[in-house]
Structures are given as C-alpha cells and as structure tokens.
Design a protein around this motif. Structure first.
Motif, PDB file in Angstrom:
ATOM      1  N   SER A 215       1.379   2.118  -8.558  1.00  0.00           N
ATOM      2  CA  SER A 215       1.071   3.370  -9.323  1.00  0.00           C
ATOM      3  C   SER A 215       2.361   3.888  -9.858  1.00  0.00           C
ATOM      4  O   SER A 215       2.602   4.535 -10.871  1.00  0.00           O
TER       5      SER A 215
ATOM      6  N   ARG B  58      -3.724  13.245  -4.281  1.00  0.00           N
ATOM      7  CA  ARG B  58      -4.861  12.770  -4.458  1.00  0.00           C
ATOM      8  C   ARG B  58      -5.140  12.261  -6.045  1.00  0.00           C
ATOM      9  O   ARG B  58      -6.126  11.494  -6.378  1.00  0.00           O
TER      10      ARG B  58
ATOM     11  N   THR C  55      -4.713   8.505  -6.850  1.00  0.00           N
ATOM     12  CA  THR C  55      -6.107   7.729  -6.893  1.00  0.00           C
ATOM     13  C   THR C  55      -7.037   8.071  -8.157  1.00  0.00           C
ATOM     14  O   THR C  55      -7.382   7.135  -8.767  1.00  0.00           O
TER      15      THR C  55
ATOM     16  N   ASP D 132       5.595  14.214   2.395  1.00  0.00           N
ATOM     17  CA  ASP D 132       4.965  15.366   2.996  1.00  0.00           C
ATOM     18  C   ASP D 132       4.150  15.001   4.198  1.00  0.00           C
ATOM     19  O   ASP D 132       3.726  15.929   4.979  1.00  0.00           O
ATOM     20  N   ILE D 133       3.473  13.685   4.251  1.00  0.00           N
ATOM     21  CA  ILE D 133       2.829  13.365   5.455  1.00  0.00           C
ATOM     22  C   ILE D 133       3.314  13.605   6.711  1.00  0.00           C
ATOM     23  O   ILE D 133       2.623  13.797   7.728  1.00  0.00           O
ATOM     24  N   ASN D 134       4.537  13.361   6.604  1.00  0.00           N
ATOM     25  CA  ASN D 134       5.534  13.432   7.944  1.00  0.00           C
ATOM     26  C   ASN D 134       6.762  13.453   7.668  1.00  0.00           C
ATOM     27  O   ASN D 134       7.965  12.928   7.390  1.00  0.00           O
TER      28      ASN D 134
ATOM     29  N   GLU E 212       6.944   4.665   2.571  1.00  0.00           N
ATOM     30  CA  GLU E 212       6.174   5.955   2.997  1.00  0.00           C
ATOM     31  C   GLU E 212       6.663   6.029   4.429  1.00  0.00           C
ATOM     32  O   GLU E 212       7.404   5.285   5.055  1.00  0.00           O
ATOM     33  N   PRO E 213       6.647   7.610   4.740  1.00  0.00           N
ATOM     34  CA  PRO E 213       7.235   8.068   6.001  1.00  0.00           C
ATOM     35  C   PRO E 213       6.286   7.760   7.189  1.00  0.00           C
ATOM     36  O   PRO E 213       5.399   8.598   7.744  1.00  0.00           O
ATOM     37  N   THR E 214       6.059   6.442   7.537  1.00  0.00           N
ATOM     38  CA  THR E 214       5.279   6.033   8.918  1.00  0.00           C
ATOM     39  C   THR E 214       6.111   4.970   9.622  1.00  0.00           C
ATOM     40  O   THR E 214       7.094   4.894   9.022  1.00  0.00           O
ATOM     41  N   LEU E 215       5.879   5.035  10.759  1.00  0.00           N
ATOM     42  CA  LEU E 215       6.597   4.018  11.577  1.00  0.00           C
ATOM     43  C   LEU E 215       6.472   2.754  10.913  1.00  0.00           C
ATOM     44  O   LEU E 215       7.831   1.935  11.117  1.00  0.00           O
ATOM     45  N   SER E 216       5.436   2.237  10.610  1.00  0.00           N
ATOM     46  CA  SER E 216       5.427   0.899  10.021  1.00  0.00           C
ATOM     47  C   SER E 216       6.413   1.028   8.503  1.00  0.00           C
ATOM     48  O   SER E 216       7.060  -0.119   8.172  1.00  0.00           O
TER      49      SER E 216
ATOM     50  N   TYR F 204       2.359  13.633  -1.258  1.00  0.00           N
ATOM     51  CA  TYR F 204       1.139  13.195  -1.154  1.00  0.00           C
ATOM     52  C   TYR F 204      -0.105  13.821  -2.078  1.00  0.00           C
ATOM     53  O   TYR F 204      -0.009  15.121  -2.190  1.00  0.00           O
TER      54      TYR F 204
ATOM     55  N   GLY G 204       0.754  -1.255  -0.109  1.00  0.00           N
ATOM     56  CA  GLY G 204       0.076   0.144  -0.042  1.00  0.00           C
ATOM     57  C   GLY G 204       0.874   1.063   0.120  1.00  0.00           C
ATOM     58  O   GLY G 204       0.486   2.483   0.451  1.00  0.00           O
TER      59      GLY G 204
ATOM     60  N   MET H 115       9.955  12.326   9.607  1.00  0.00           N
ATOM     61  CA  MET H 115      10.033  10.936   9.376  1.00  0.00           C
ATOM     62  C   MET H 115      10.899  10.651   7.719  1.00  0.00           C
ATOM     63  O   MET H 115      11.639   9.622   7.842  1.00  0.00           O
TER      64      MET H 115
END
Ligand code: SF4
Ligand code: SF4
Ligand code: SF4
Ligand code: SF4
Lengths: 285, 299
Positions: free
Chosen positions: B18, B257, B260, B229-231, B198-202, B255, B13, B234
């Motif tokens: 894409s 839209r 999609t 740019d979400i984080n 992606e810039p998340t902990l996961s 990020y 994800g 991170m």
C-alpha cells in the motif's frame, strides 16, 4: 489410525495471522490432551517463540555439503564447472574457485571429478532450536542473515516434531520455502484476510496446495461481517472455511505485546478449540 | 541519474505494498517494479495495462523418458533432493517430481541409458506494462516454482533499462518479505531501502533481522513505522533501536481503515482525500526525498 498428523498453517500473503493461528492451535491441542509439537518453519522471520515463550534446551547447526578442492590432485579438466548449474564452482586458468553461498549441495562436482580432487564439508546456513512451552514441544529454525537458500533448513525443522499432532507454521509466499514446509503435510490451513490483496494471494496459495494435492481449508482472519470477499471466493472455489476470527482491536493489541488471543483475549479459547476439532476431523485423523 | 528506492518489510503484512503504491503516486513520474513475485499485489492498485509478455526460465529441470529407462536406479541413488520417486505401479519404475527437482542435472549426467532429458523449464512470466504514473515491470512466478531470486533480478534489470531510456528520476520497487533469496536479489545494488515496520513484538524482531541484512550489504536505509498508534511505546522503542543501527525514521503513519478502503477502490491511499494516512505518507515522502538528496550531495 496413524499416531502422527501434520497440519501446516500457510498463507500466500505475509502478516495474515499464520503465527497467531498456529500457536493458538498448539495451545488448544495441548489443553485438549493431545501430544503436540509446534514447528516454526518461517526460518527467515521466526516469531512463534515470541508468543509461546519456550524454554530452549537444545540447539544444533544445519548445513549443506559444499565442495573442497585439493588443488594438488586437480588436473584442471573443468568438468566440475561444467556440471554445476549454479556457477558455484569454476575453473579459471587452472585454478578452481568455489562460491559456497551459491552452492546447492547437489554433489555433482565431486561425482564428476576424474582425479578425486573434490571432497565435501558441511557449511552451516542456520540453526534449529528445540525445547518446550508448557506441554507443547517447540522447534524452530533460524536462517543466518545473509543466507539465501532456506529449504534445507526448513526440511530439517520438518524432520523434528513428535509422534502425535504436529503443527507447522509455514513461511509466507508460494515458492520453494513454503513448498519445503508444507510438502508431506496431511492437511493445510490457509489463513487469509478479507482484503483485495489477501484474496489475490489466497488464490495463488490455494492453487499451490491443490497442485501439491494436499487437502485444505481456509481460516479468515480480521473477519468483518459486512465484507463477503473471503466467503464469496471460498464458495466459488468450493473451499471450506473452518473459522472466522473477528477483526477485534483487542487481538491486535495482544499481538503487539506478544500475547495470543487464545489465552489473552476473553472468548477466543472456544473459537480455537472448535477450529482444532474441525481441522482434526477434516484431516480424517 | 535514476534513483532506485526499494520498499521492503521483513515481516509480511505491514502495509508495504500500500505504501509503495502511494510513493508511486507521489513521485508522479516514475518507473515501477513489483519484485514481490511470490505474491504480487501492486497491480491490484496500479492497474497496469500489459504491453509485453515474456516467458521466464529460472533454470533447467529433468524428466525421465520412459521408453529408454531400464530402471537401474542410478538416478534415485544420486539425487540429493528426493526428487526421483520410486513408483509402486509397474509401468515406469522411476519418475521425477518436478516440484522437488532442484535442476542440478546430476541424474541426467550419470544416467547410463541417457534416458533423462535435462532442459530449460518455464517457471513464470514477466510483463512490461504502462500505468497512469509511468512504466511498470512485474512478474508472475508459476505455481510452486522456484528461482524467485533470478526473476527478481530480471525484473530489476529490465525496469532499469526502461527508466534510463525514458530519463525518469526514480524507480520504486515493491520488494518481497523475509530475508532470503528474493530479498537479497531485491536489495543488492539498490540506491536506498525503505523499511516498513509495525509496532509489534514480531515487527520489532523481524526488523532487527532485516536491518542486519541491510547493514551486511551496506545499503542506506530508512524506516517507516506504519500503524504507529497501535502501540506508541513500542514505536518509540523501535525508533531508538533503528537509530542505533544507523537507520533513520522518515515517517510514522497512523492506523487508518482508509488503507483497506483504498485497496477496495483500487487506489493508492494518498489519493483518498482528507485521510490521516494520506497526510502521514505525504510527509514521509518529502522527508525521504530530502534525505536522499542530502545523501547524494555528500557522496
Ligand atoms: S555441489 Fe553441486 S551446486 Fe555445489 S558446487 Fe558442486 S556441482 Fe555446484
Ligand atoms: S573436476 Fe576435478 S580435476 Fe577437473 S577441474 Fe574440477 S576439481 Fe579439477
Ligand atoms: S538412471 Fe536412467 S536408466 Fe537408470 S533408472 Fe534412472 S532414468 Fe532409468
Ligand atoms: S536434476 Fe537434480 S534434483 Fe532434479 S531429479 Fe535430477 S538429480 Fe534430482
């Protein structure tokens, strides 16, 4: 009523929010007074611990049995290489070579060997850690990097859990790892997002749970009221939607720092509480 | 010589497919392979016209012939995968659950009555198709089937033959998520890997594992941080960690839209004019090409 219920949270596509849903459900269940265990079966990329932050108090290795050949006893008949379907043992010029990483641990070679030259030893492919996150019992599997076959480890994680509500965070996809994770579950929640990719993968995942004969429903993540892709799909297939989690930037931000919407974003506690109630009811527990 | 570029992500994800579709569009003249055979999505954007359909057999599977079986139970005793199921109804005492069967052949070999058939199973299909960008090889694994690693290897070897025949400069491969058997089958022997995170902990956690895998197989790897740019903090941490592990960041994508939106329109996002993501992906592609050319010169 059976004391044990297993709900697996799965999705064809990765990154749809399986971990968010399964970890939030576990929190909701603990708060509702259930005896609950969270089992992270996404052993290739386990993430649940980042959100539930458990205290780990036990760890053990999981292995599969692989052959060990005693060259002195071997009569070089070649029978072991013939029965092995995975080219994990071969007889070349009277020498027996074994390739542990290809071995599925079926035991065939040891059984056919006429000279009793083959014994088995366990080869570790990963580890299981257990502990607790508040009132939630926590278990996860960790596949060692470079290992290809995760199902034996996933089955080992599935064999943990509690005599109450077990929530399984399944790996993404529709092949052997997912099946090992959801087989024998009482109920499956399929998490999807309302995008063309999401619906395409939901279609495959729904086919898989149907094939396995497990009752199931859908949870739509990143739901946007103007987009009816998921609703249309579920209506056409006669699959219930148990919850719609809005496309909310606050959830994404909480997620990025390892926080769950259940506890970190106002207003979501209720949503997961209701999802828990309807899932337990649908599973006829 | 054709260069194989494999796009993987560790975590699912992150926008891998894409991005892969956009690279195909930017490369203009390229061969394409979808190796995410478990959840193939690339065809939704590239609209391939299927020209050839082939069956895939990943291995054998067993089935009991009821008339020959005496119900001795040997198969049930020997099967280590719990695939021989004892029935409660009287007709046949044992049956083999095709989903649980690993195809090891042990039951069939040891059945005293030769009552177990052990034969090639059809586990899926693979396709040779054409797209407006070039030839594409993709596959569909049957529902609840295994051996996706073998199917991945098959798809890769076929696309390579086609790319070499046609003298194409690139093969762009959309790989599977995770670090297990289909991923290993997708990256072994490829020319380079583009990891999308992606810039998340996961995302960060999964990236560490996938980088470990890539380094284990000693494959040149580059990183793209999607939705950076979400984080942003991170993203910086991830960039530093990746550099330390020898993985160069070739792009950061906003990020947007429109990603999609492009999916809904069945278009690679780079074909959506004036969108931030399209501009970022273009920059990333030219950086990646520079890196690949430089690496080729050195070697
Ligand atoms: S145990 Fe089975 S898979 Fe492993 S080497 Fe022996 S025959 Fe092959
Ligand atoms: S089956 Fe036993 S005796 Fe025959 S080649 Fe294998 S190890 Fe040697
Ligand atoms: S080993 Fe053969 S005869 Fe015995 S129960 Fe199995 S299939 Fe029937
Ligand atoms: S082939 Fe192997 S896995 Fe399949 S039923 Fe027979 S013993 Fe079990």
């Amino acid at each position: 009523m059976s004391p044990k219920l297993t709900i697996a949270v799965a999705s064809g596509k990765g990154g749809t929010g399986k971990t968010t849903v399964s970890a939030s459900l576990s929190c909701a269940a603990a708060d509702a007074g259930y005896k609950v265990a969270y089992l992270d079966c996404d052993v290739e990329e386990p993430n649940g611990h980042l959100f539930l932050k458990p205290e780990i108090d036990c760890r053990h290795l999981v292995g599969i049995p692989v052959p060990v050949v005693d060259q002195k006893k071997c009569v070089a008949c070649g029978a072991c290489g013939q029965i092995c379907q995975y080219s994990a043992i071969v007889c070349i010029n009277k020498n027996i070579l074994t390739f542990d990483k290809m071995c599925h641990g079926c035991g065939g070679c040891a059984l056919v060997c006429p000279a009793g030259a083959i014994t088995e030893k366990s080869r570790s492919i990963g580890s299981i850690e257990g502990g607790s996150a508040g009132r939630i019992s926590f278990y996860h599997g960790n596949l060692f990097v470079g290992e290809a076959f995760s199902p034996p480890l996933i089955r080992a994680v599935r064999s943990t859990g509690c005599n109450g509500l077990n929530i399984v965070d399944a790996p993404p996809g529709t092949s052997c790892p997912v099946i090992s994770a959801i087989k024998g579950a009482d109920y499956v929640l399929l998490v999807t997002e309302p995008t063309p990719f999401g619906i395409n993968d939901l279609d495959i995942a729904a086919g898989m749970v149907k094939e396995l004969g497990i009752p199931h429903a859908v949870v739509v993540n990143r739901h946007d009221p103007d987009n009816t892709l998921a609703r249309d799909f579920c209506r056409d297939r006669g699959i219930k939607i148990l919850a719609e989690i809005p496309d909310d930037r606050r959830i994404a931000e909480a997620y990025s720092r390892g926080a769950l919407p259940y506890s970190a974003v106002p207003g979501y506690r209720e949503l997961f509480k209701e999802l828990l109630i309807s899932a337990v009811k649908e599973a006829k527990w | 010589m054709v260069k194989e570029i494999t796009v993987i992500s560790g975590k699912g994800g992150t926008g891998k497919t894409s991005l892969a579709a956009s690279l195909v569009s930017l490369a203009e003249n390229t061969a394409v392979a979808d190796c995410d055979v478990d959840a193939a999505d690339l065809h939704l954007v590239l609209n391939p016209r299927v020209e050839q359909v082939n069956d895939f057999s990943g291995g054998k599977s067993s089935a009991i012939i009821p008339d020959k079986c005496t119900g001795c139970g040997k198969c049930h005793e020997l099967c280590r995968f719990g695939a021989v199921v004892k029935n409660t109804d009287q007709k046949t005492v044992f049956t083999i659950d095709p989903i649980a069967c690993e195809g090891c052949g042990v039951c069939s070999y040891f059945c005293p009555e030769k009552a177990i058939e052990f034969k090639q199973a059809v586990n899926g299909q693979w396709f040779i198709s054409s797209t407006r960008y070039g030839p594409m090889v993709h596959a569909k694994l049957g529902i609840a089937q295994e051996n996706s690693g073998k199917l991945v290897s098959l798809v890769r070897s076929q696309v390579k033959i086609i790319a070499e025949e046609k003298g194409l400069p690139y093969i762009i491969v959309d790989g599977p998520p995770g670090i297990g058997c289909p991923v290993i089958a997708s990256v072994t022997g490829t020319d380079c890997v583009l990891i999308v995170t992606e810039p998340t902990l996961s995302g960060q956690h999964d990236l560490e594992r996938v980088v470990e895998l890539i380094n284990f197989f000693k494959i040149p790897a580059y990183l793209c941080i999607n939705k950076f740019d979400i984080n942003p903090e991170m993203s910086d941490i991830i960039e530093k960690k990746a550099m330390a592990a020898g993985v160069k960041v070739v792009g950061r994508v906003h990020y947007d839209r429109n990603v999609t939106g492009a999916q809904v329109k069945k278009l690679p996002v780079v074909e959506m004019p004036n969108t931030p993501a399209a501009a970022d992906v273009r920059t990333m592609w030219s950086n990646l090409l520079q890196e690949i050319t430089a690496a080729t010169k050195v070697s």
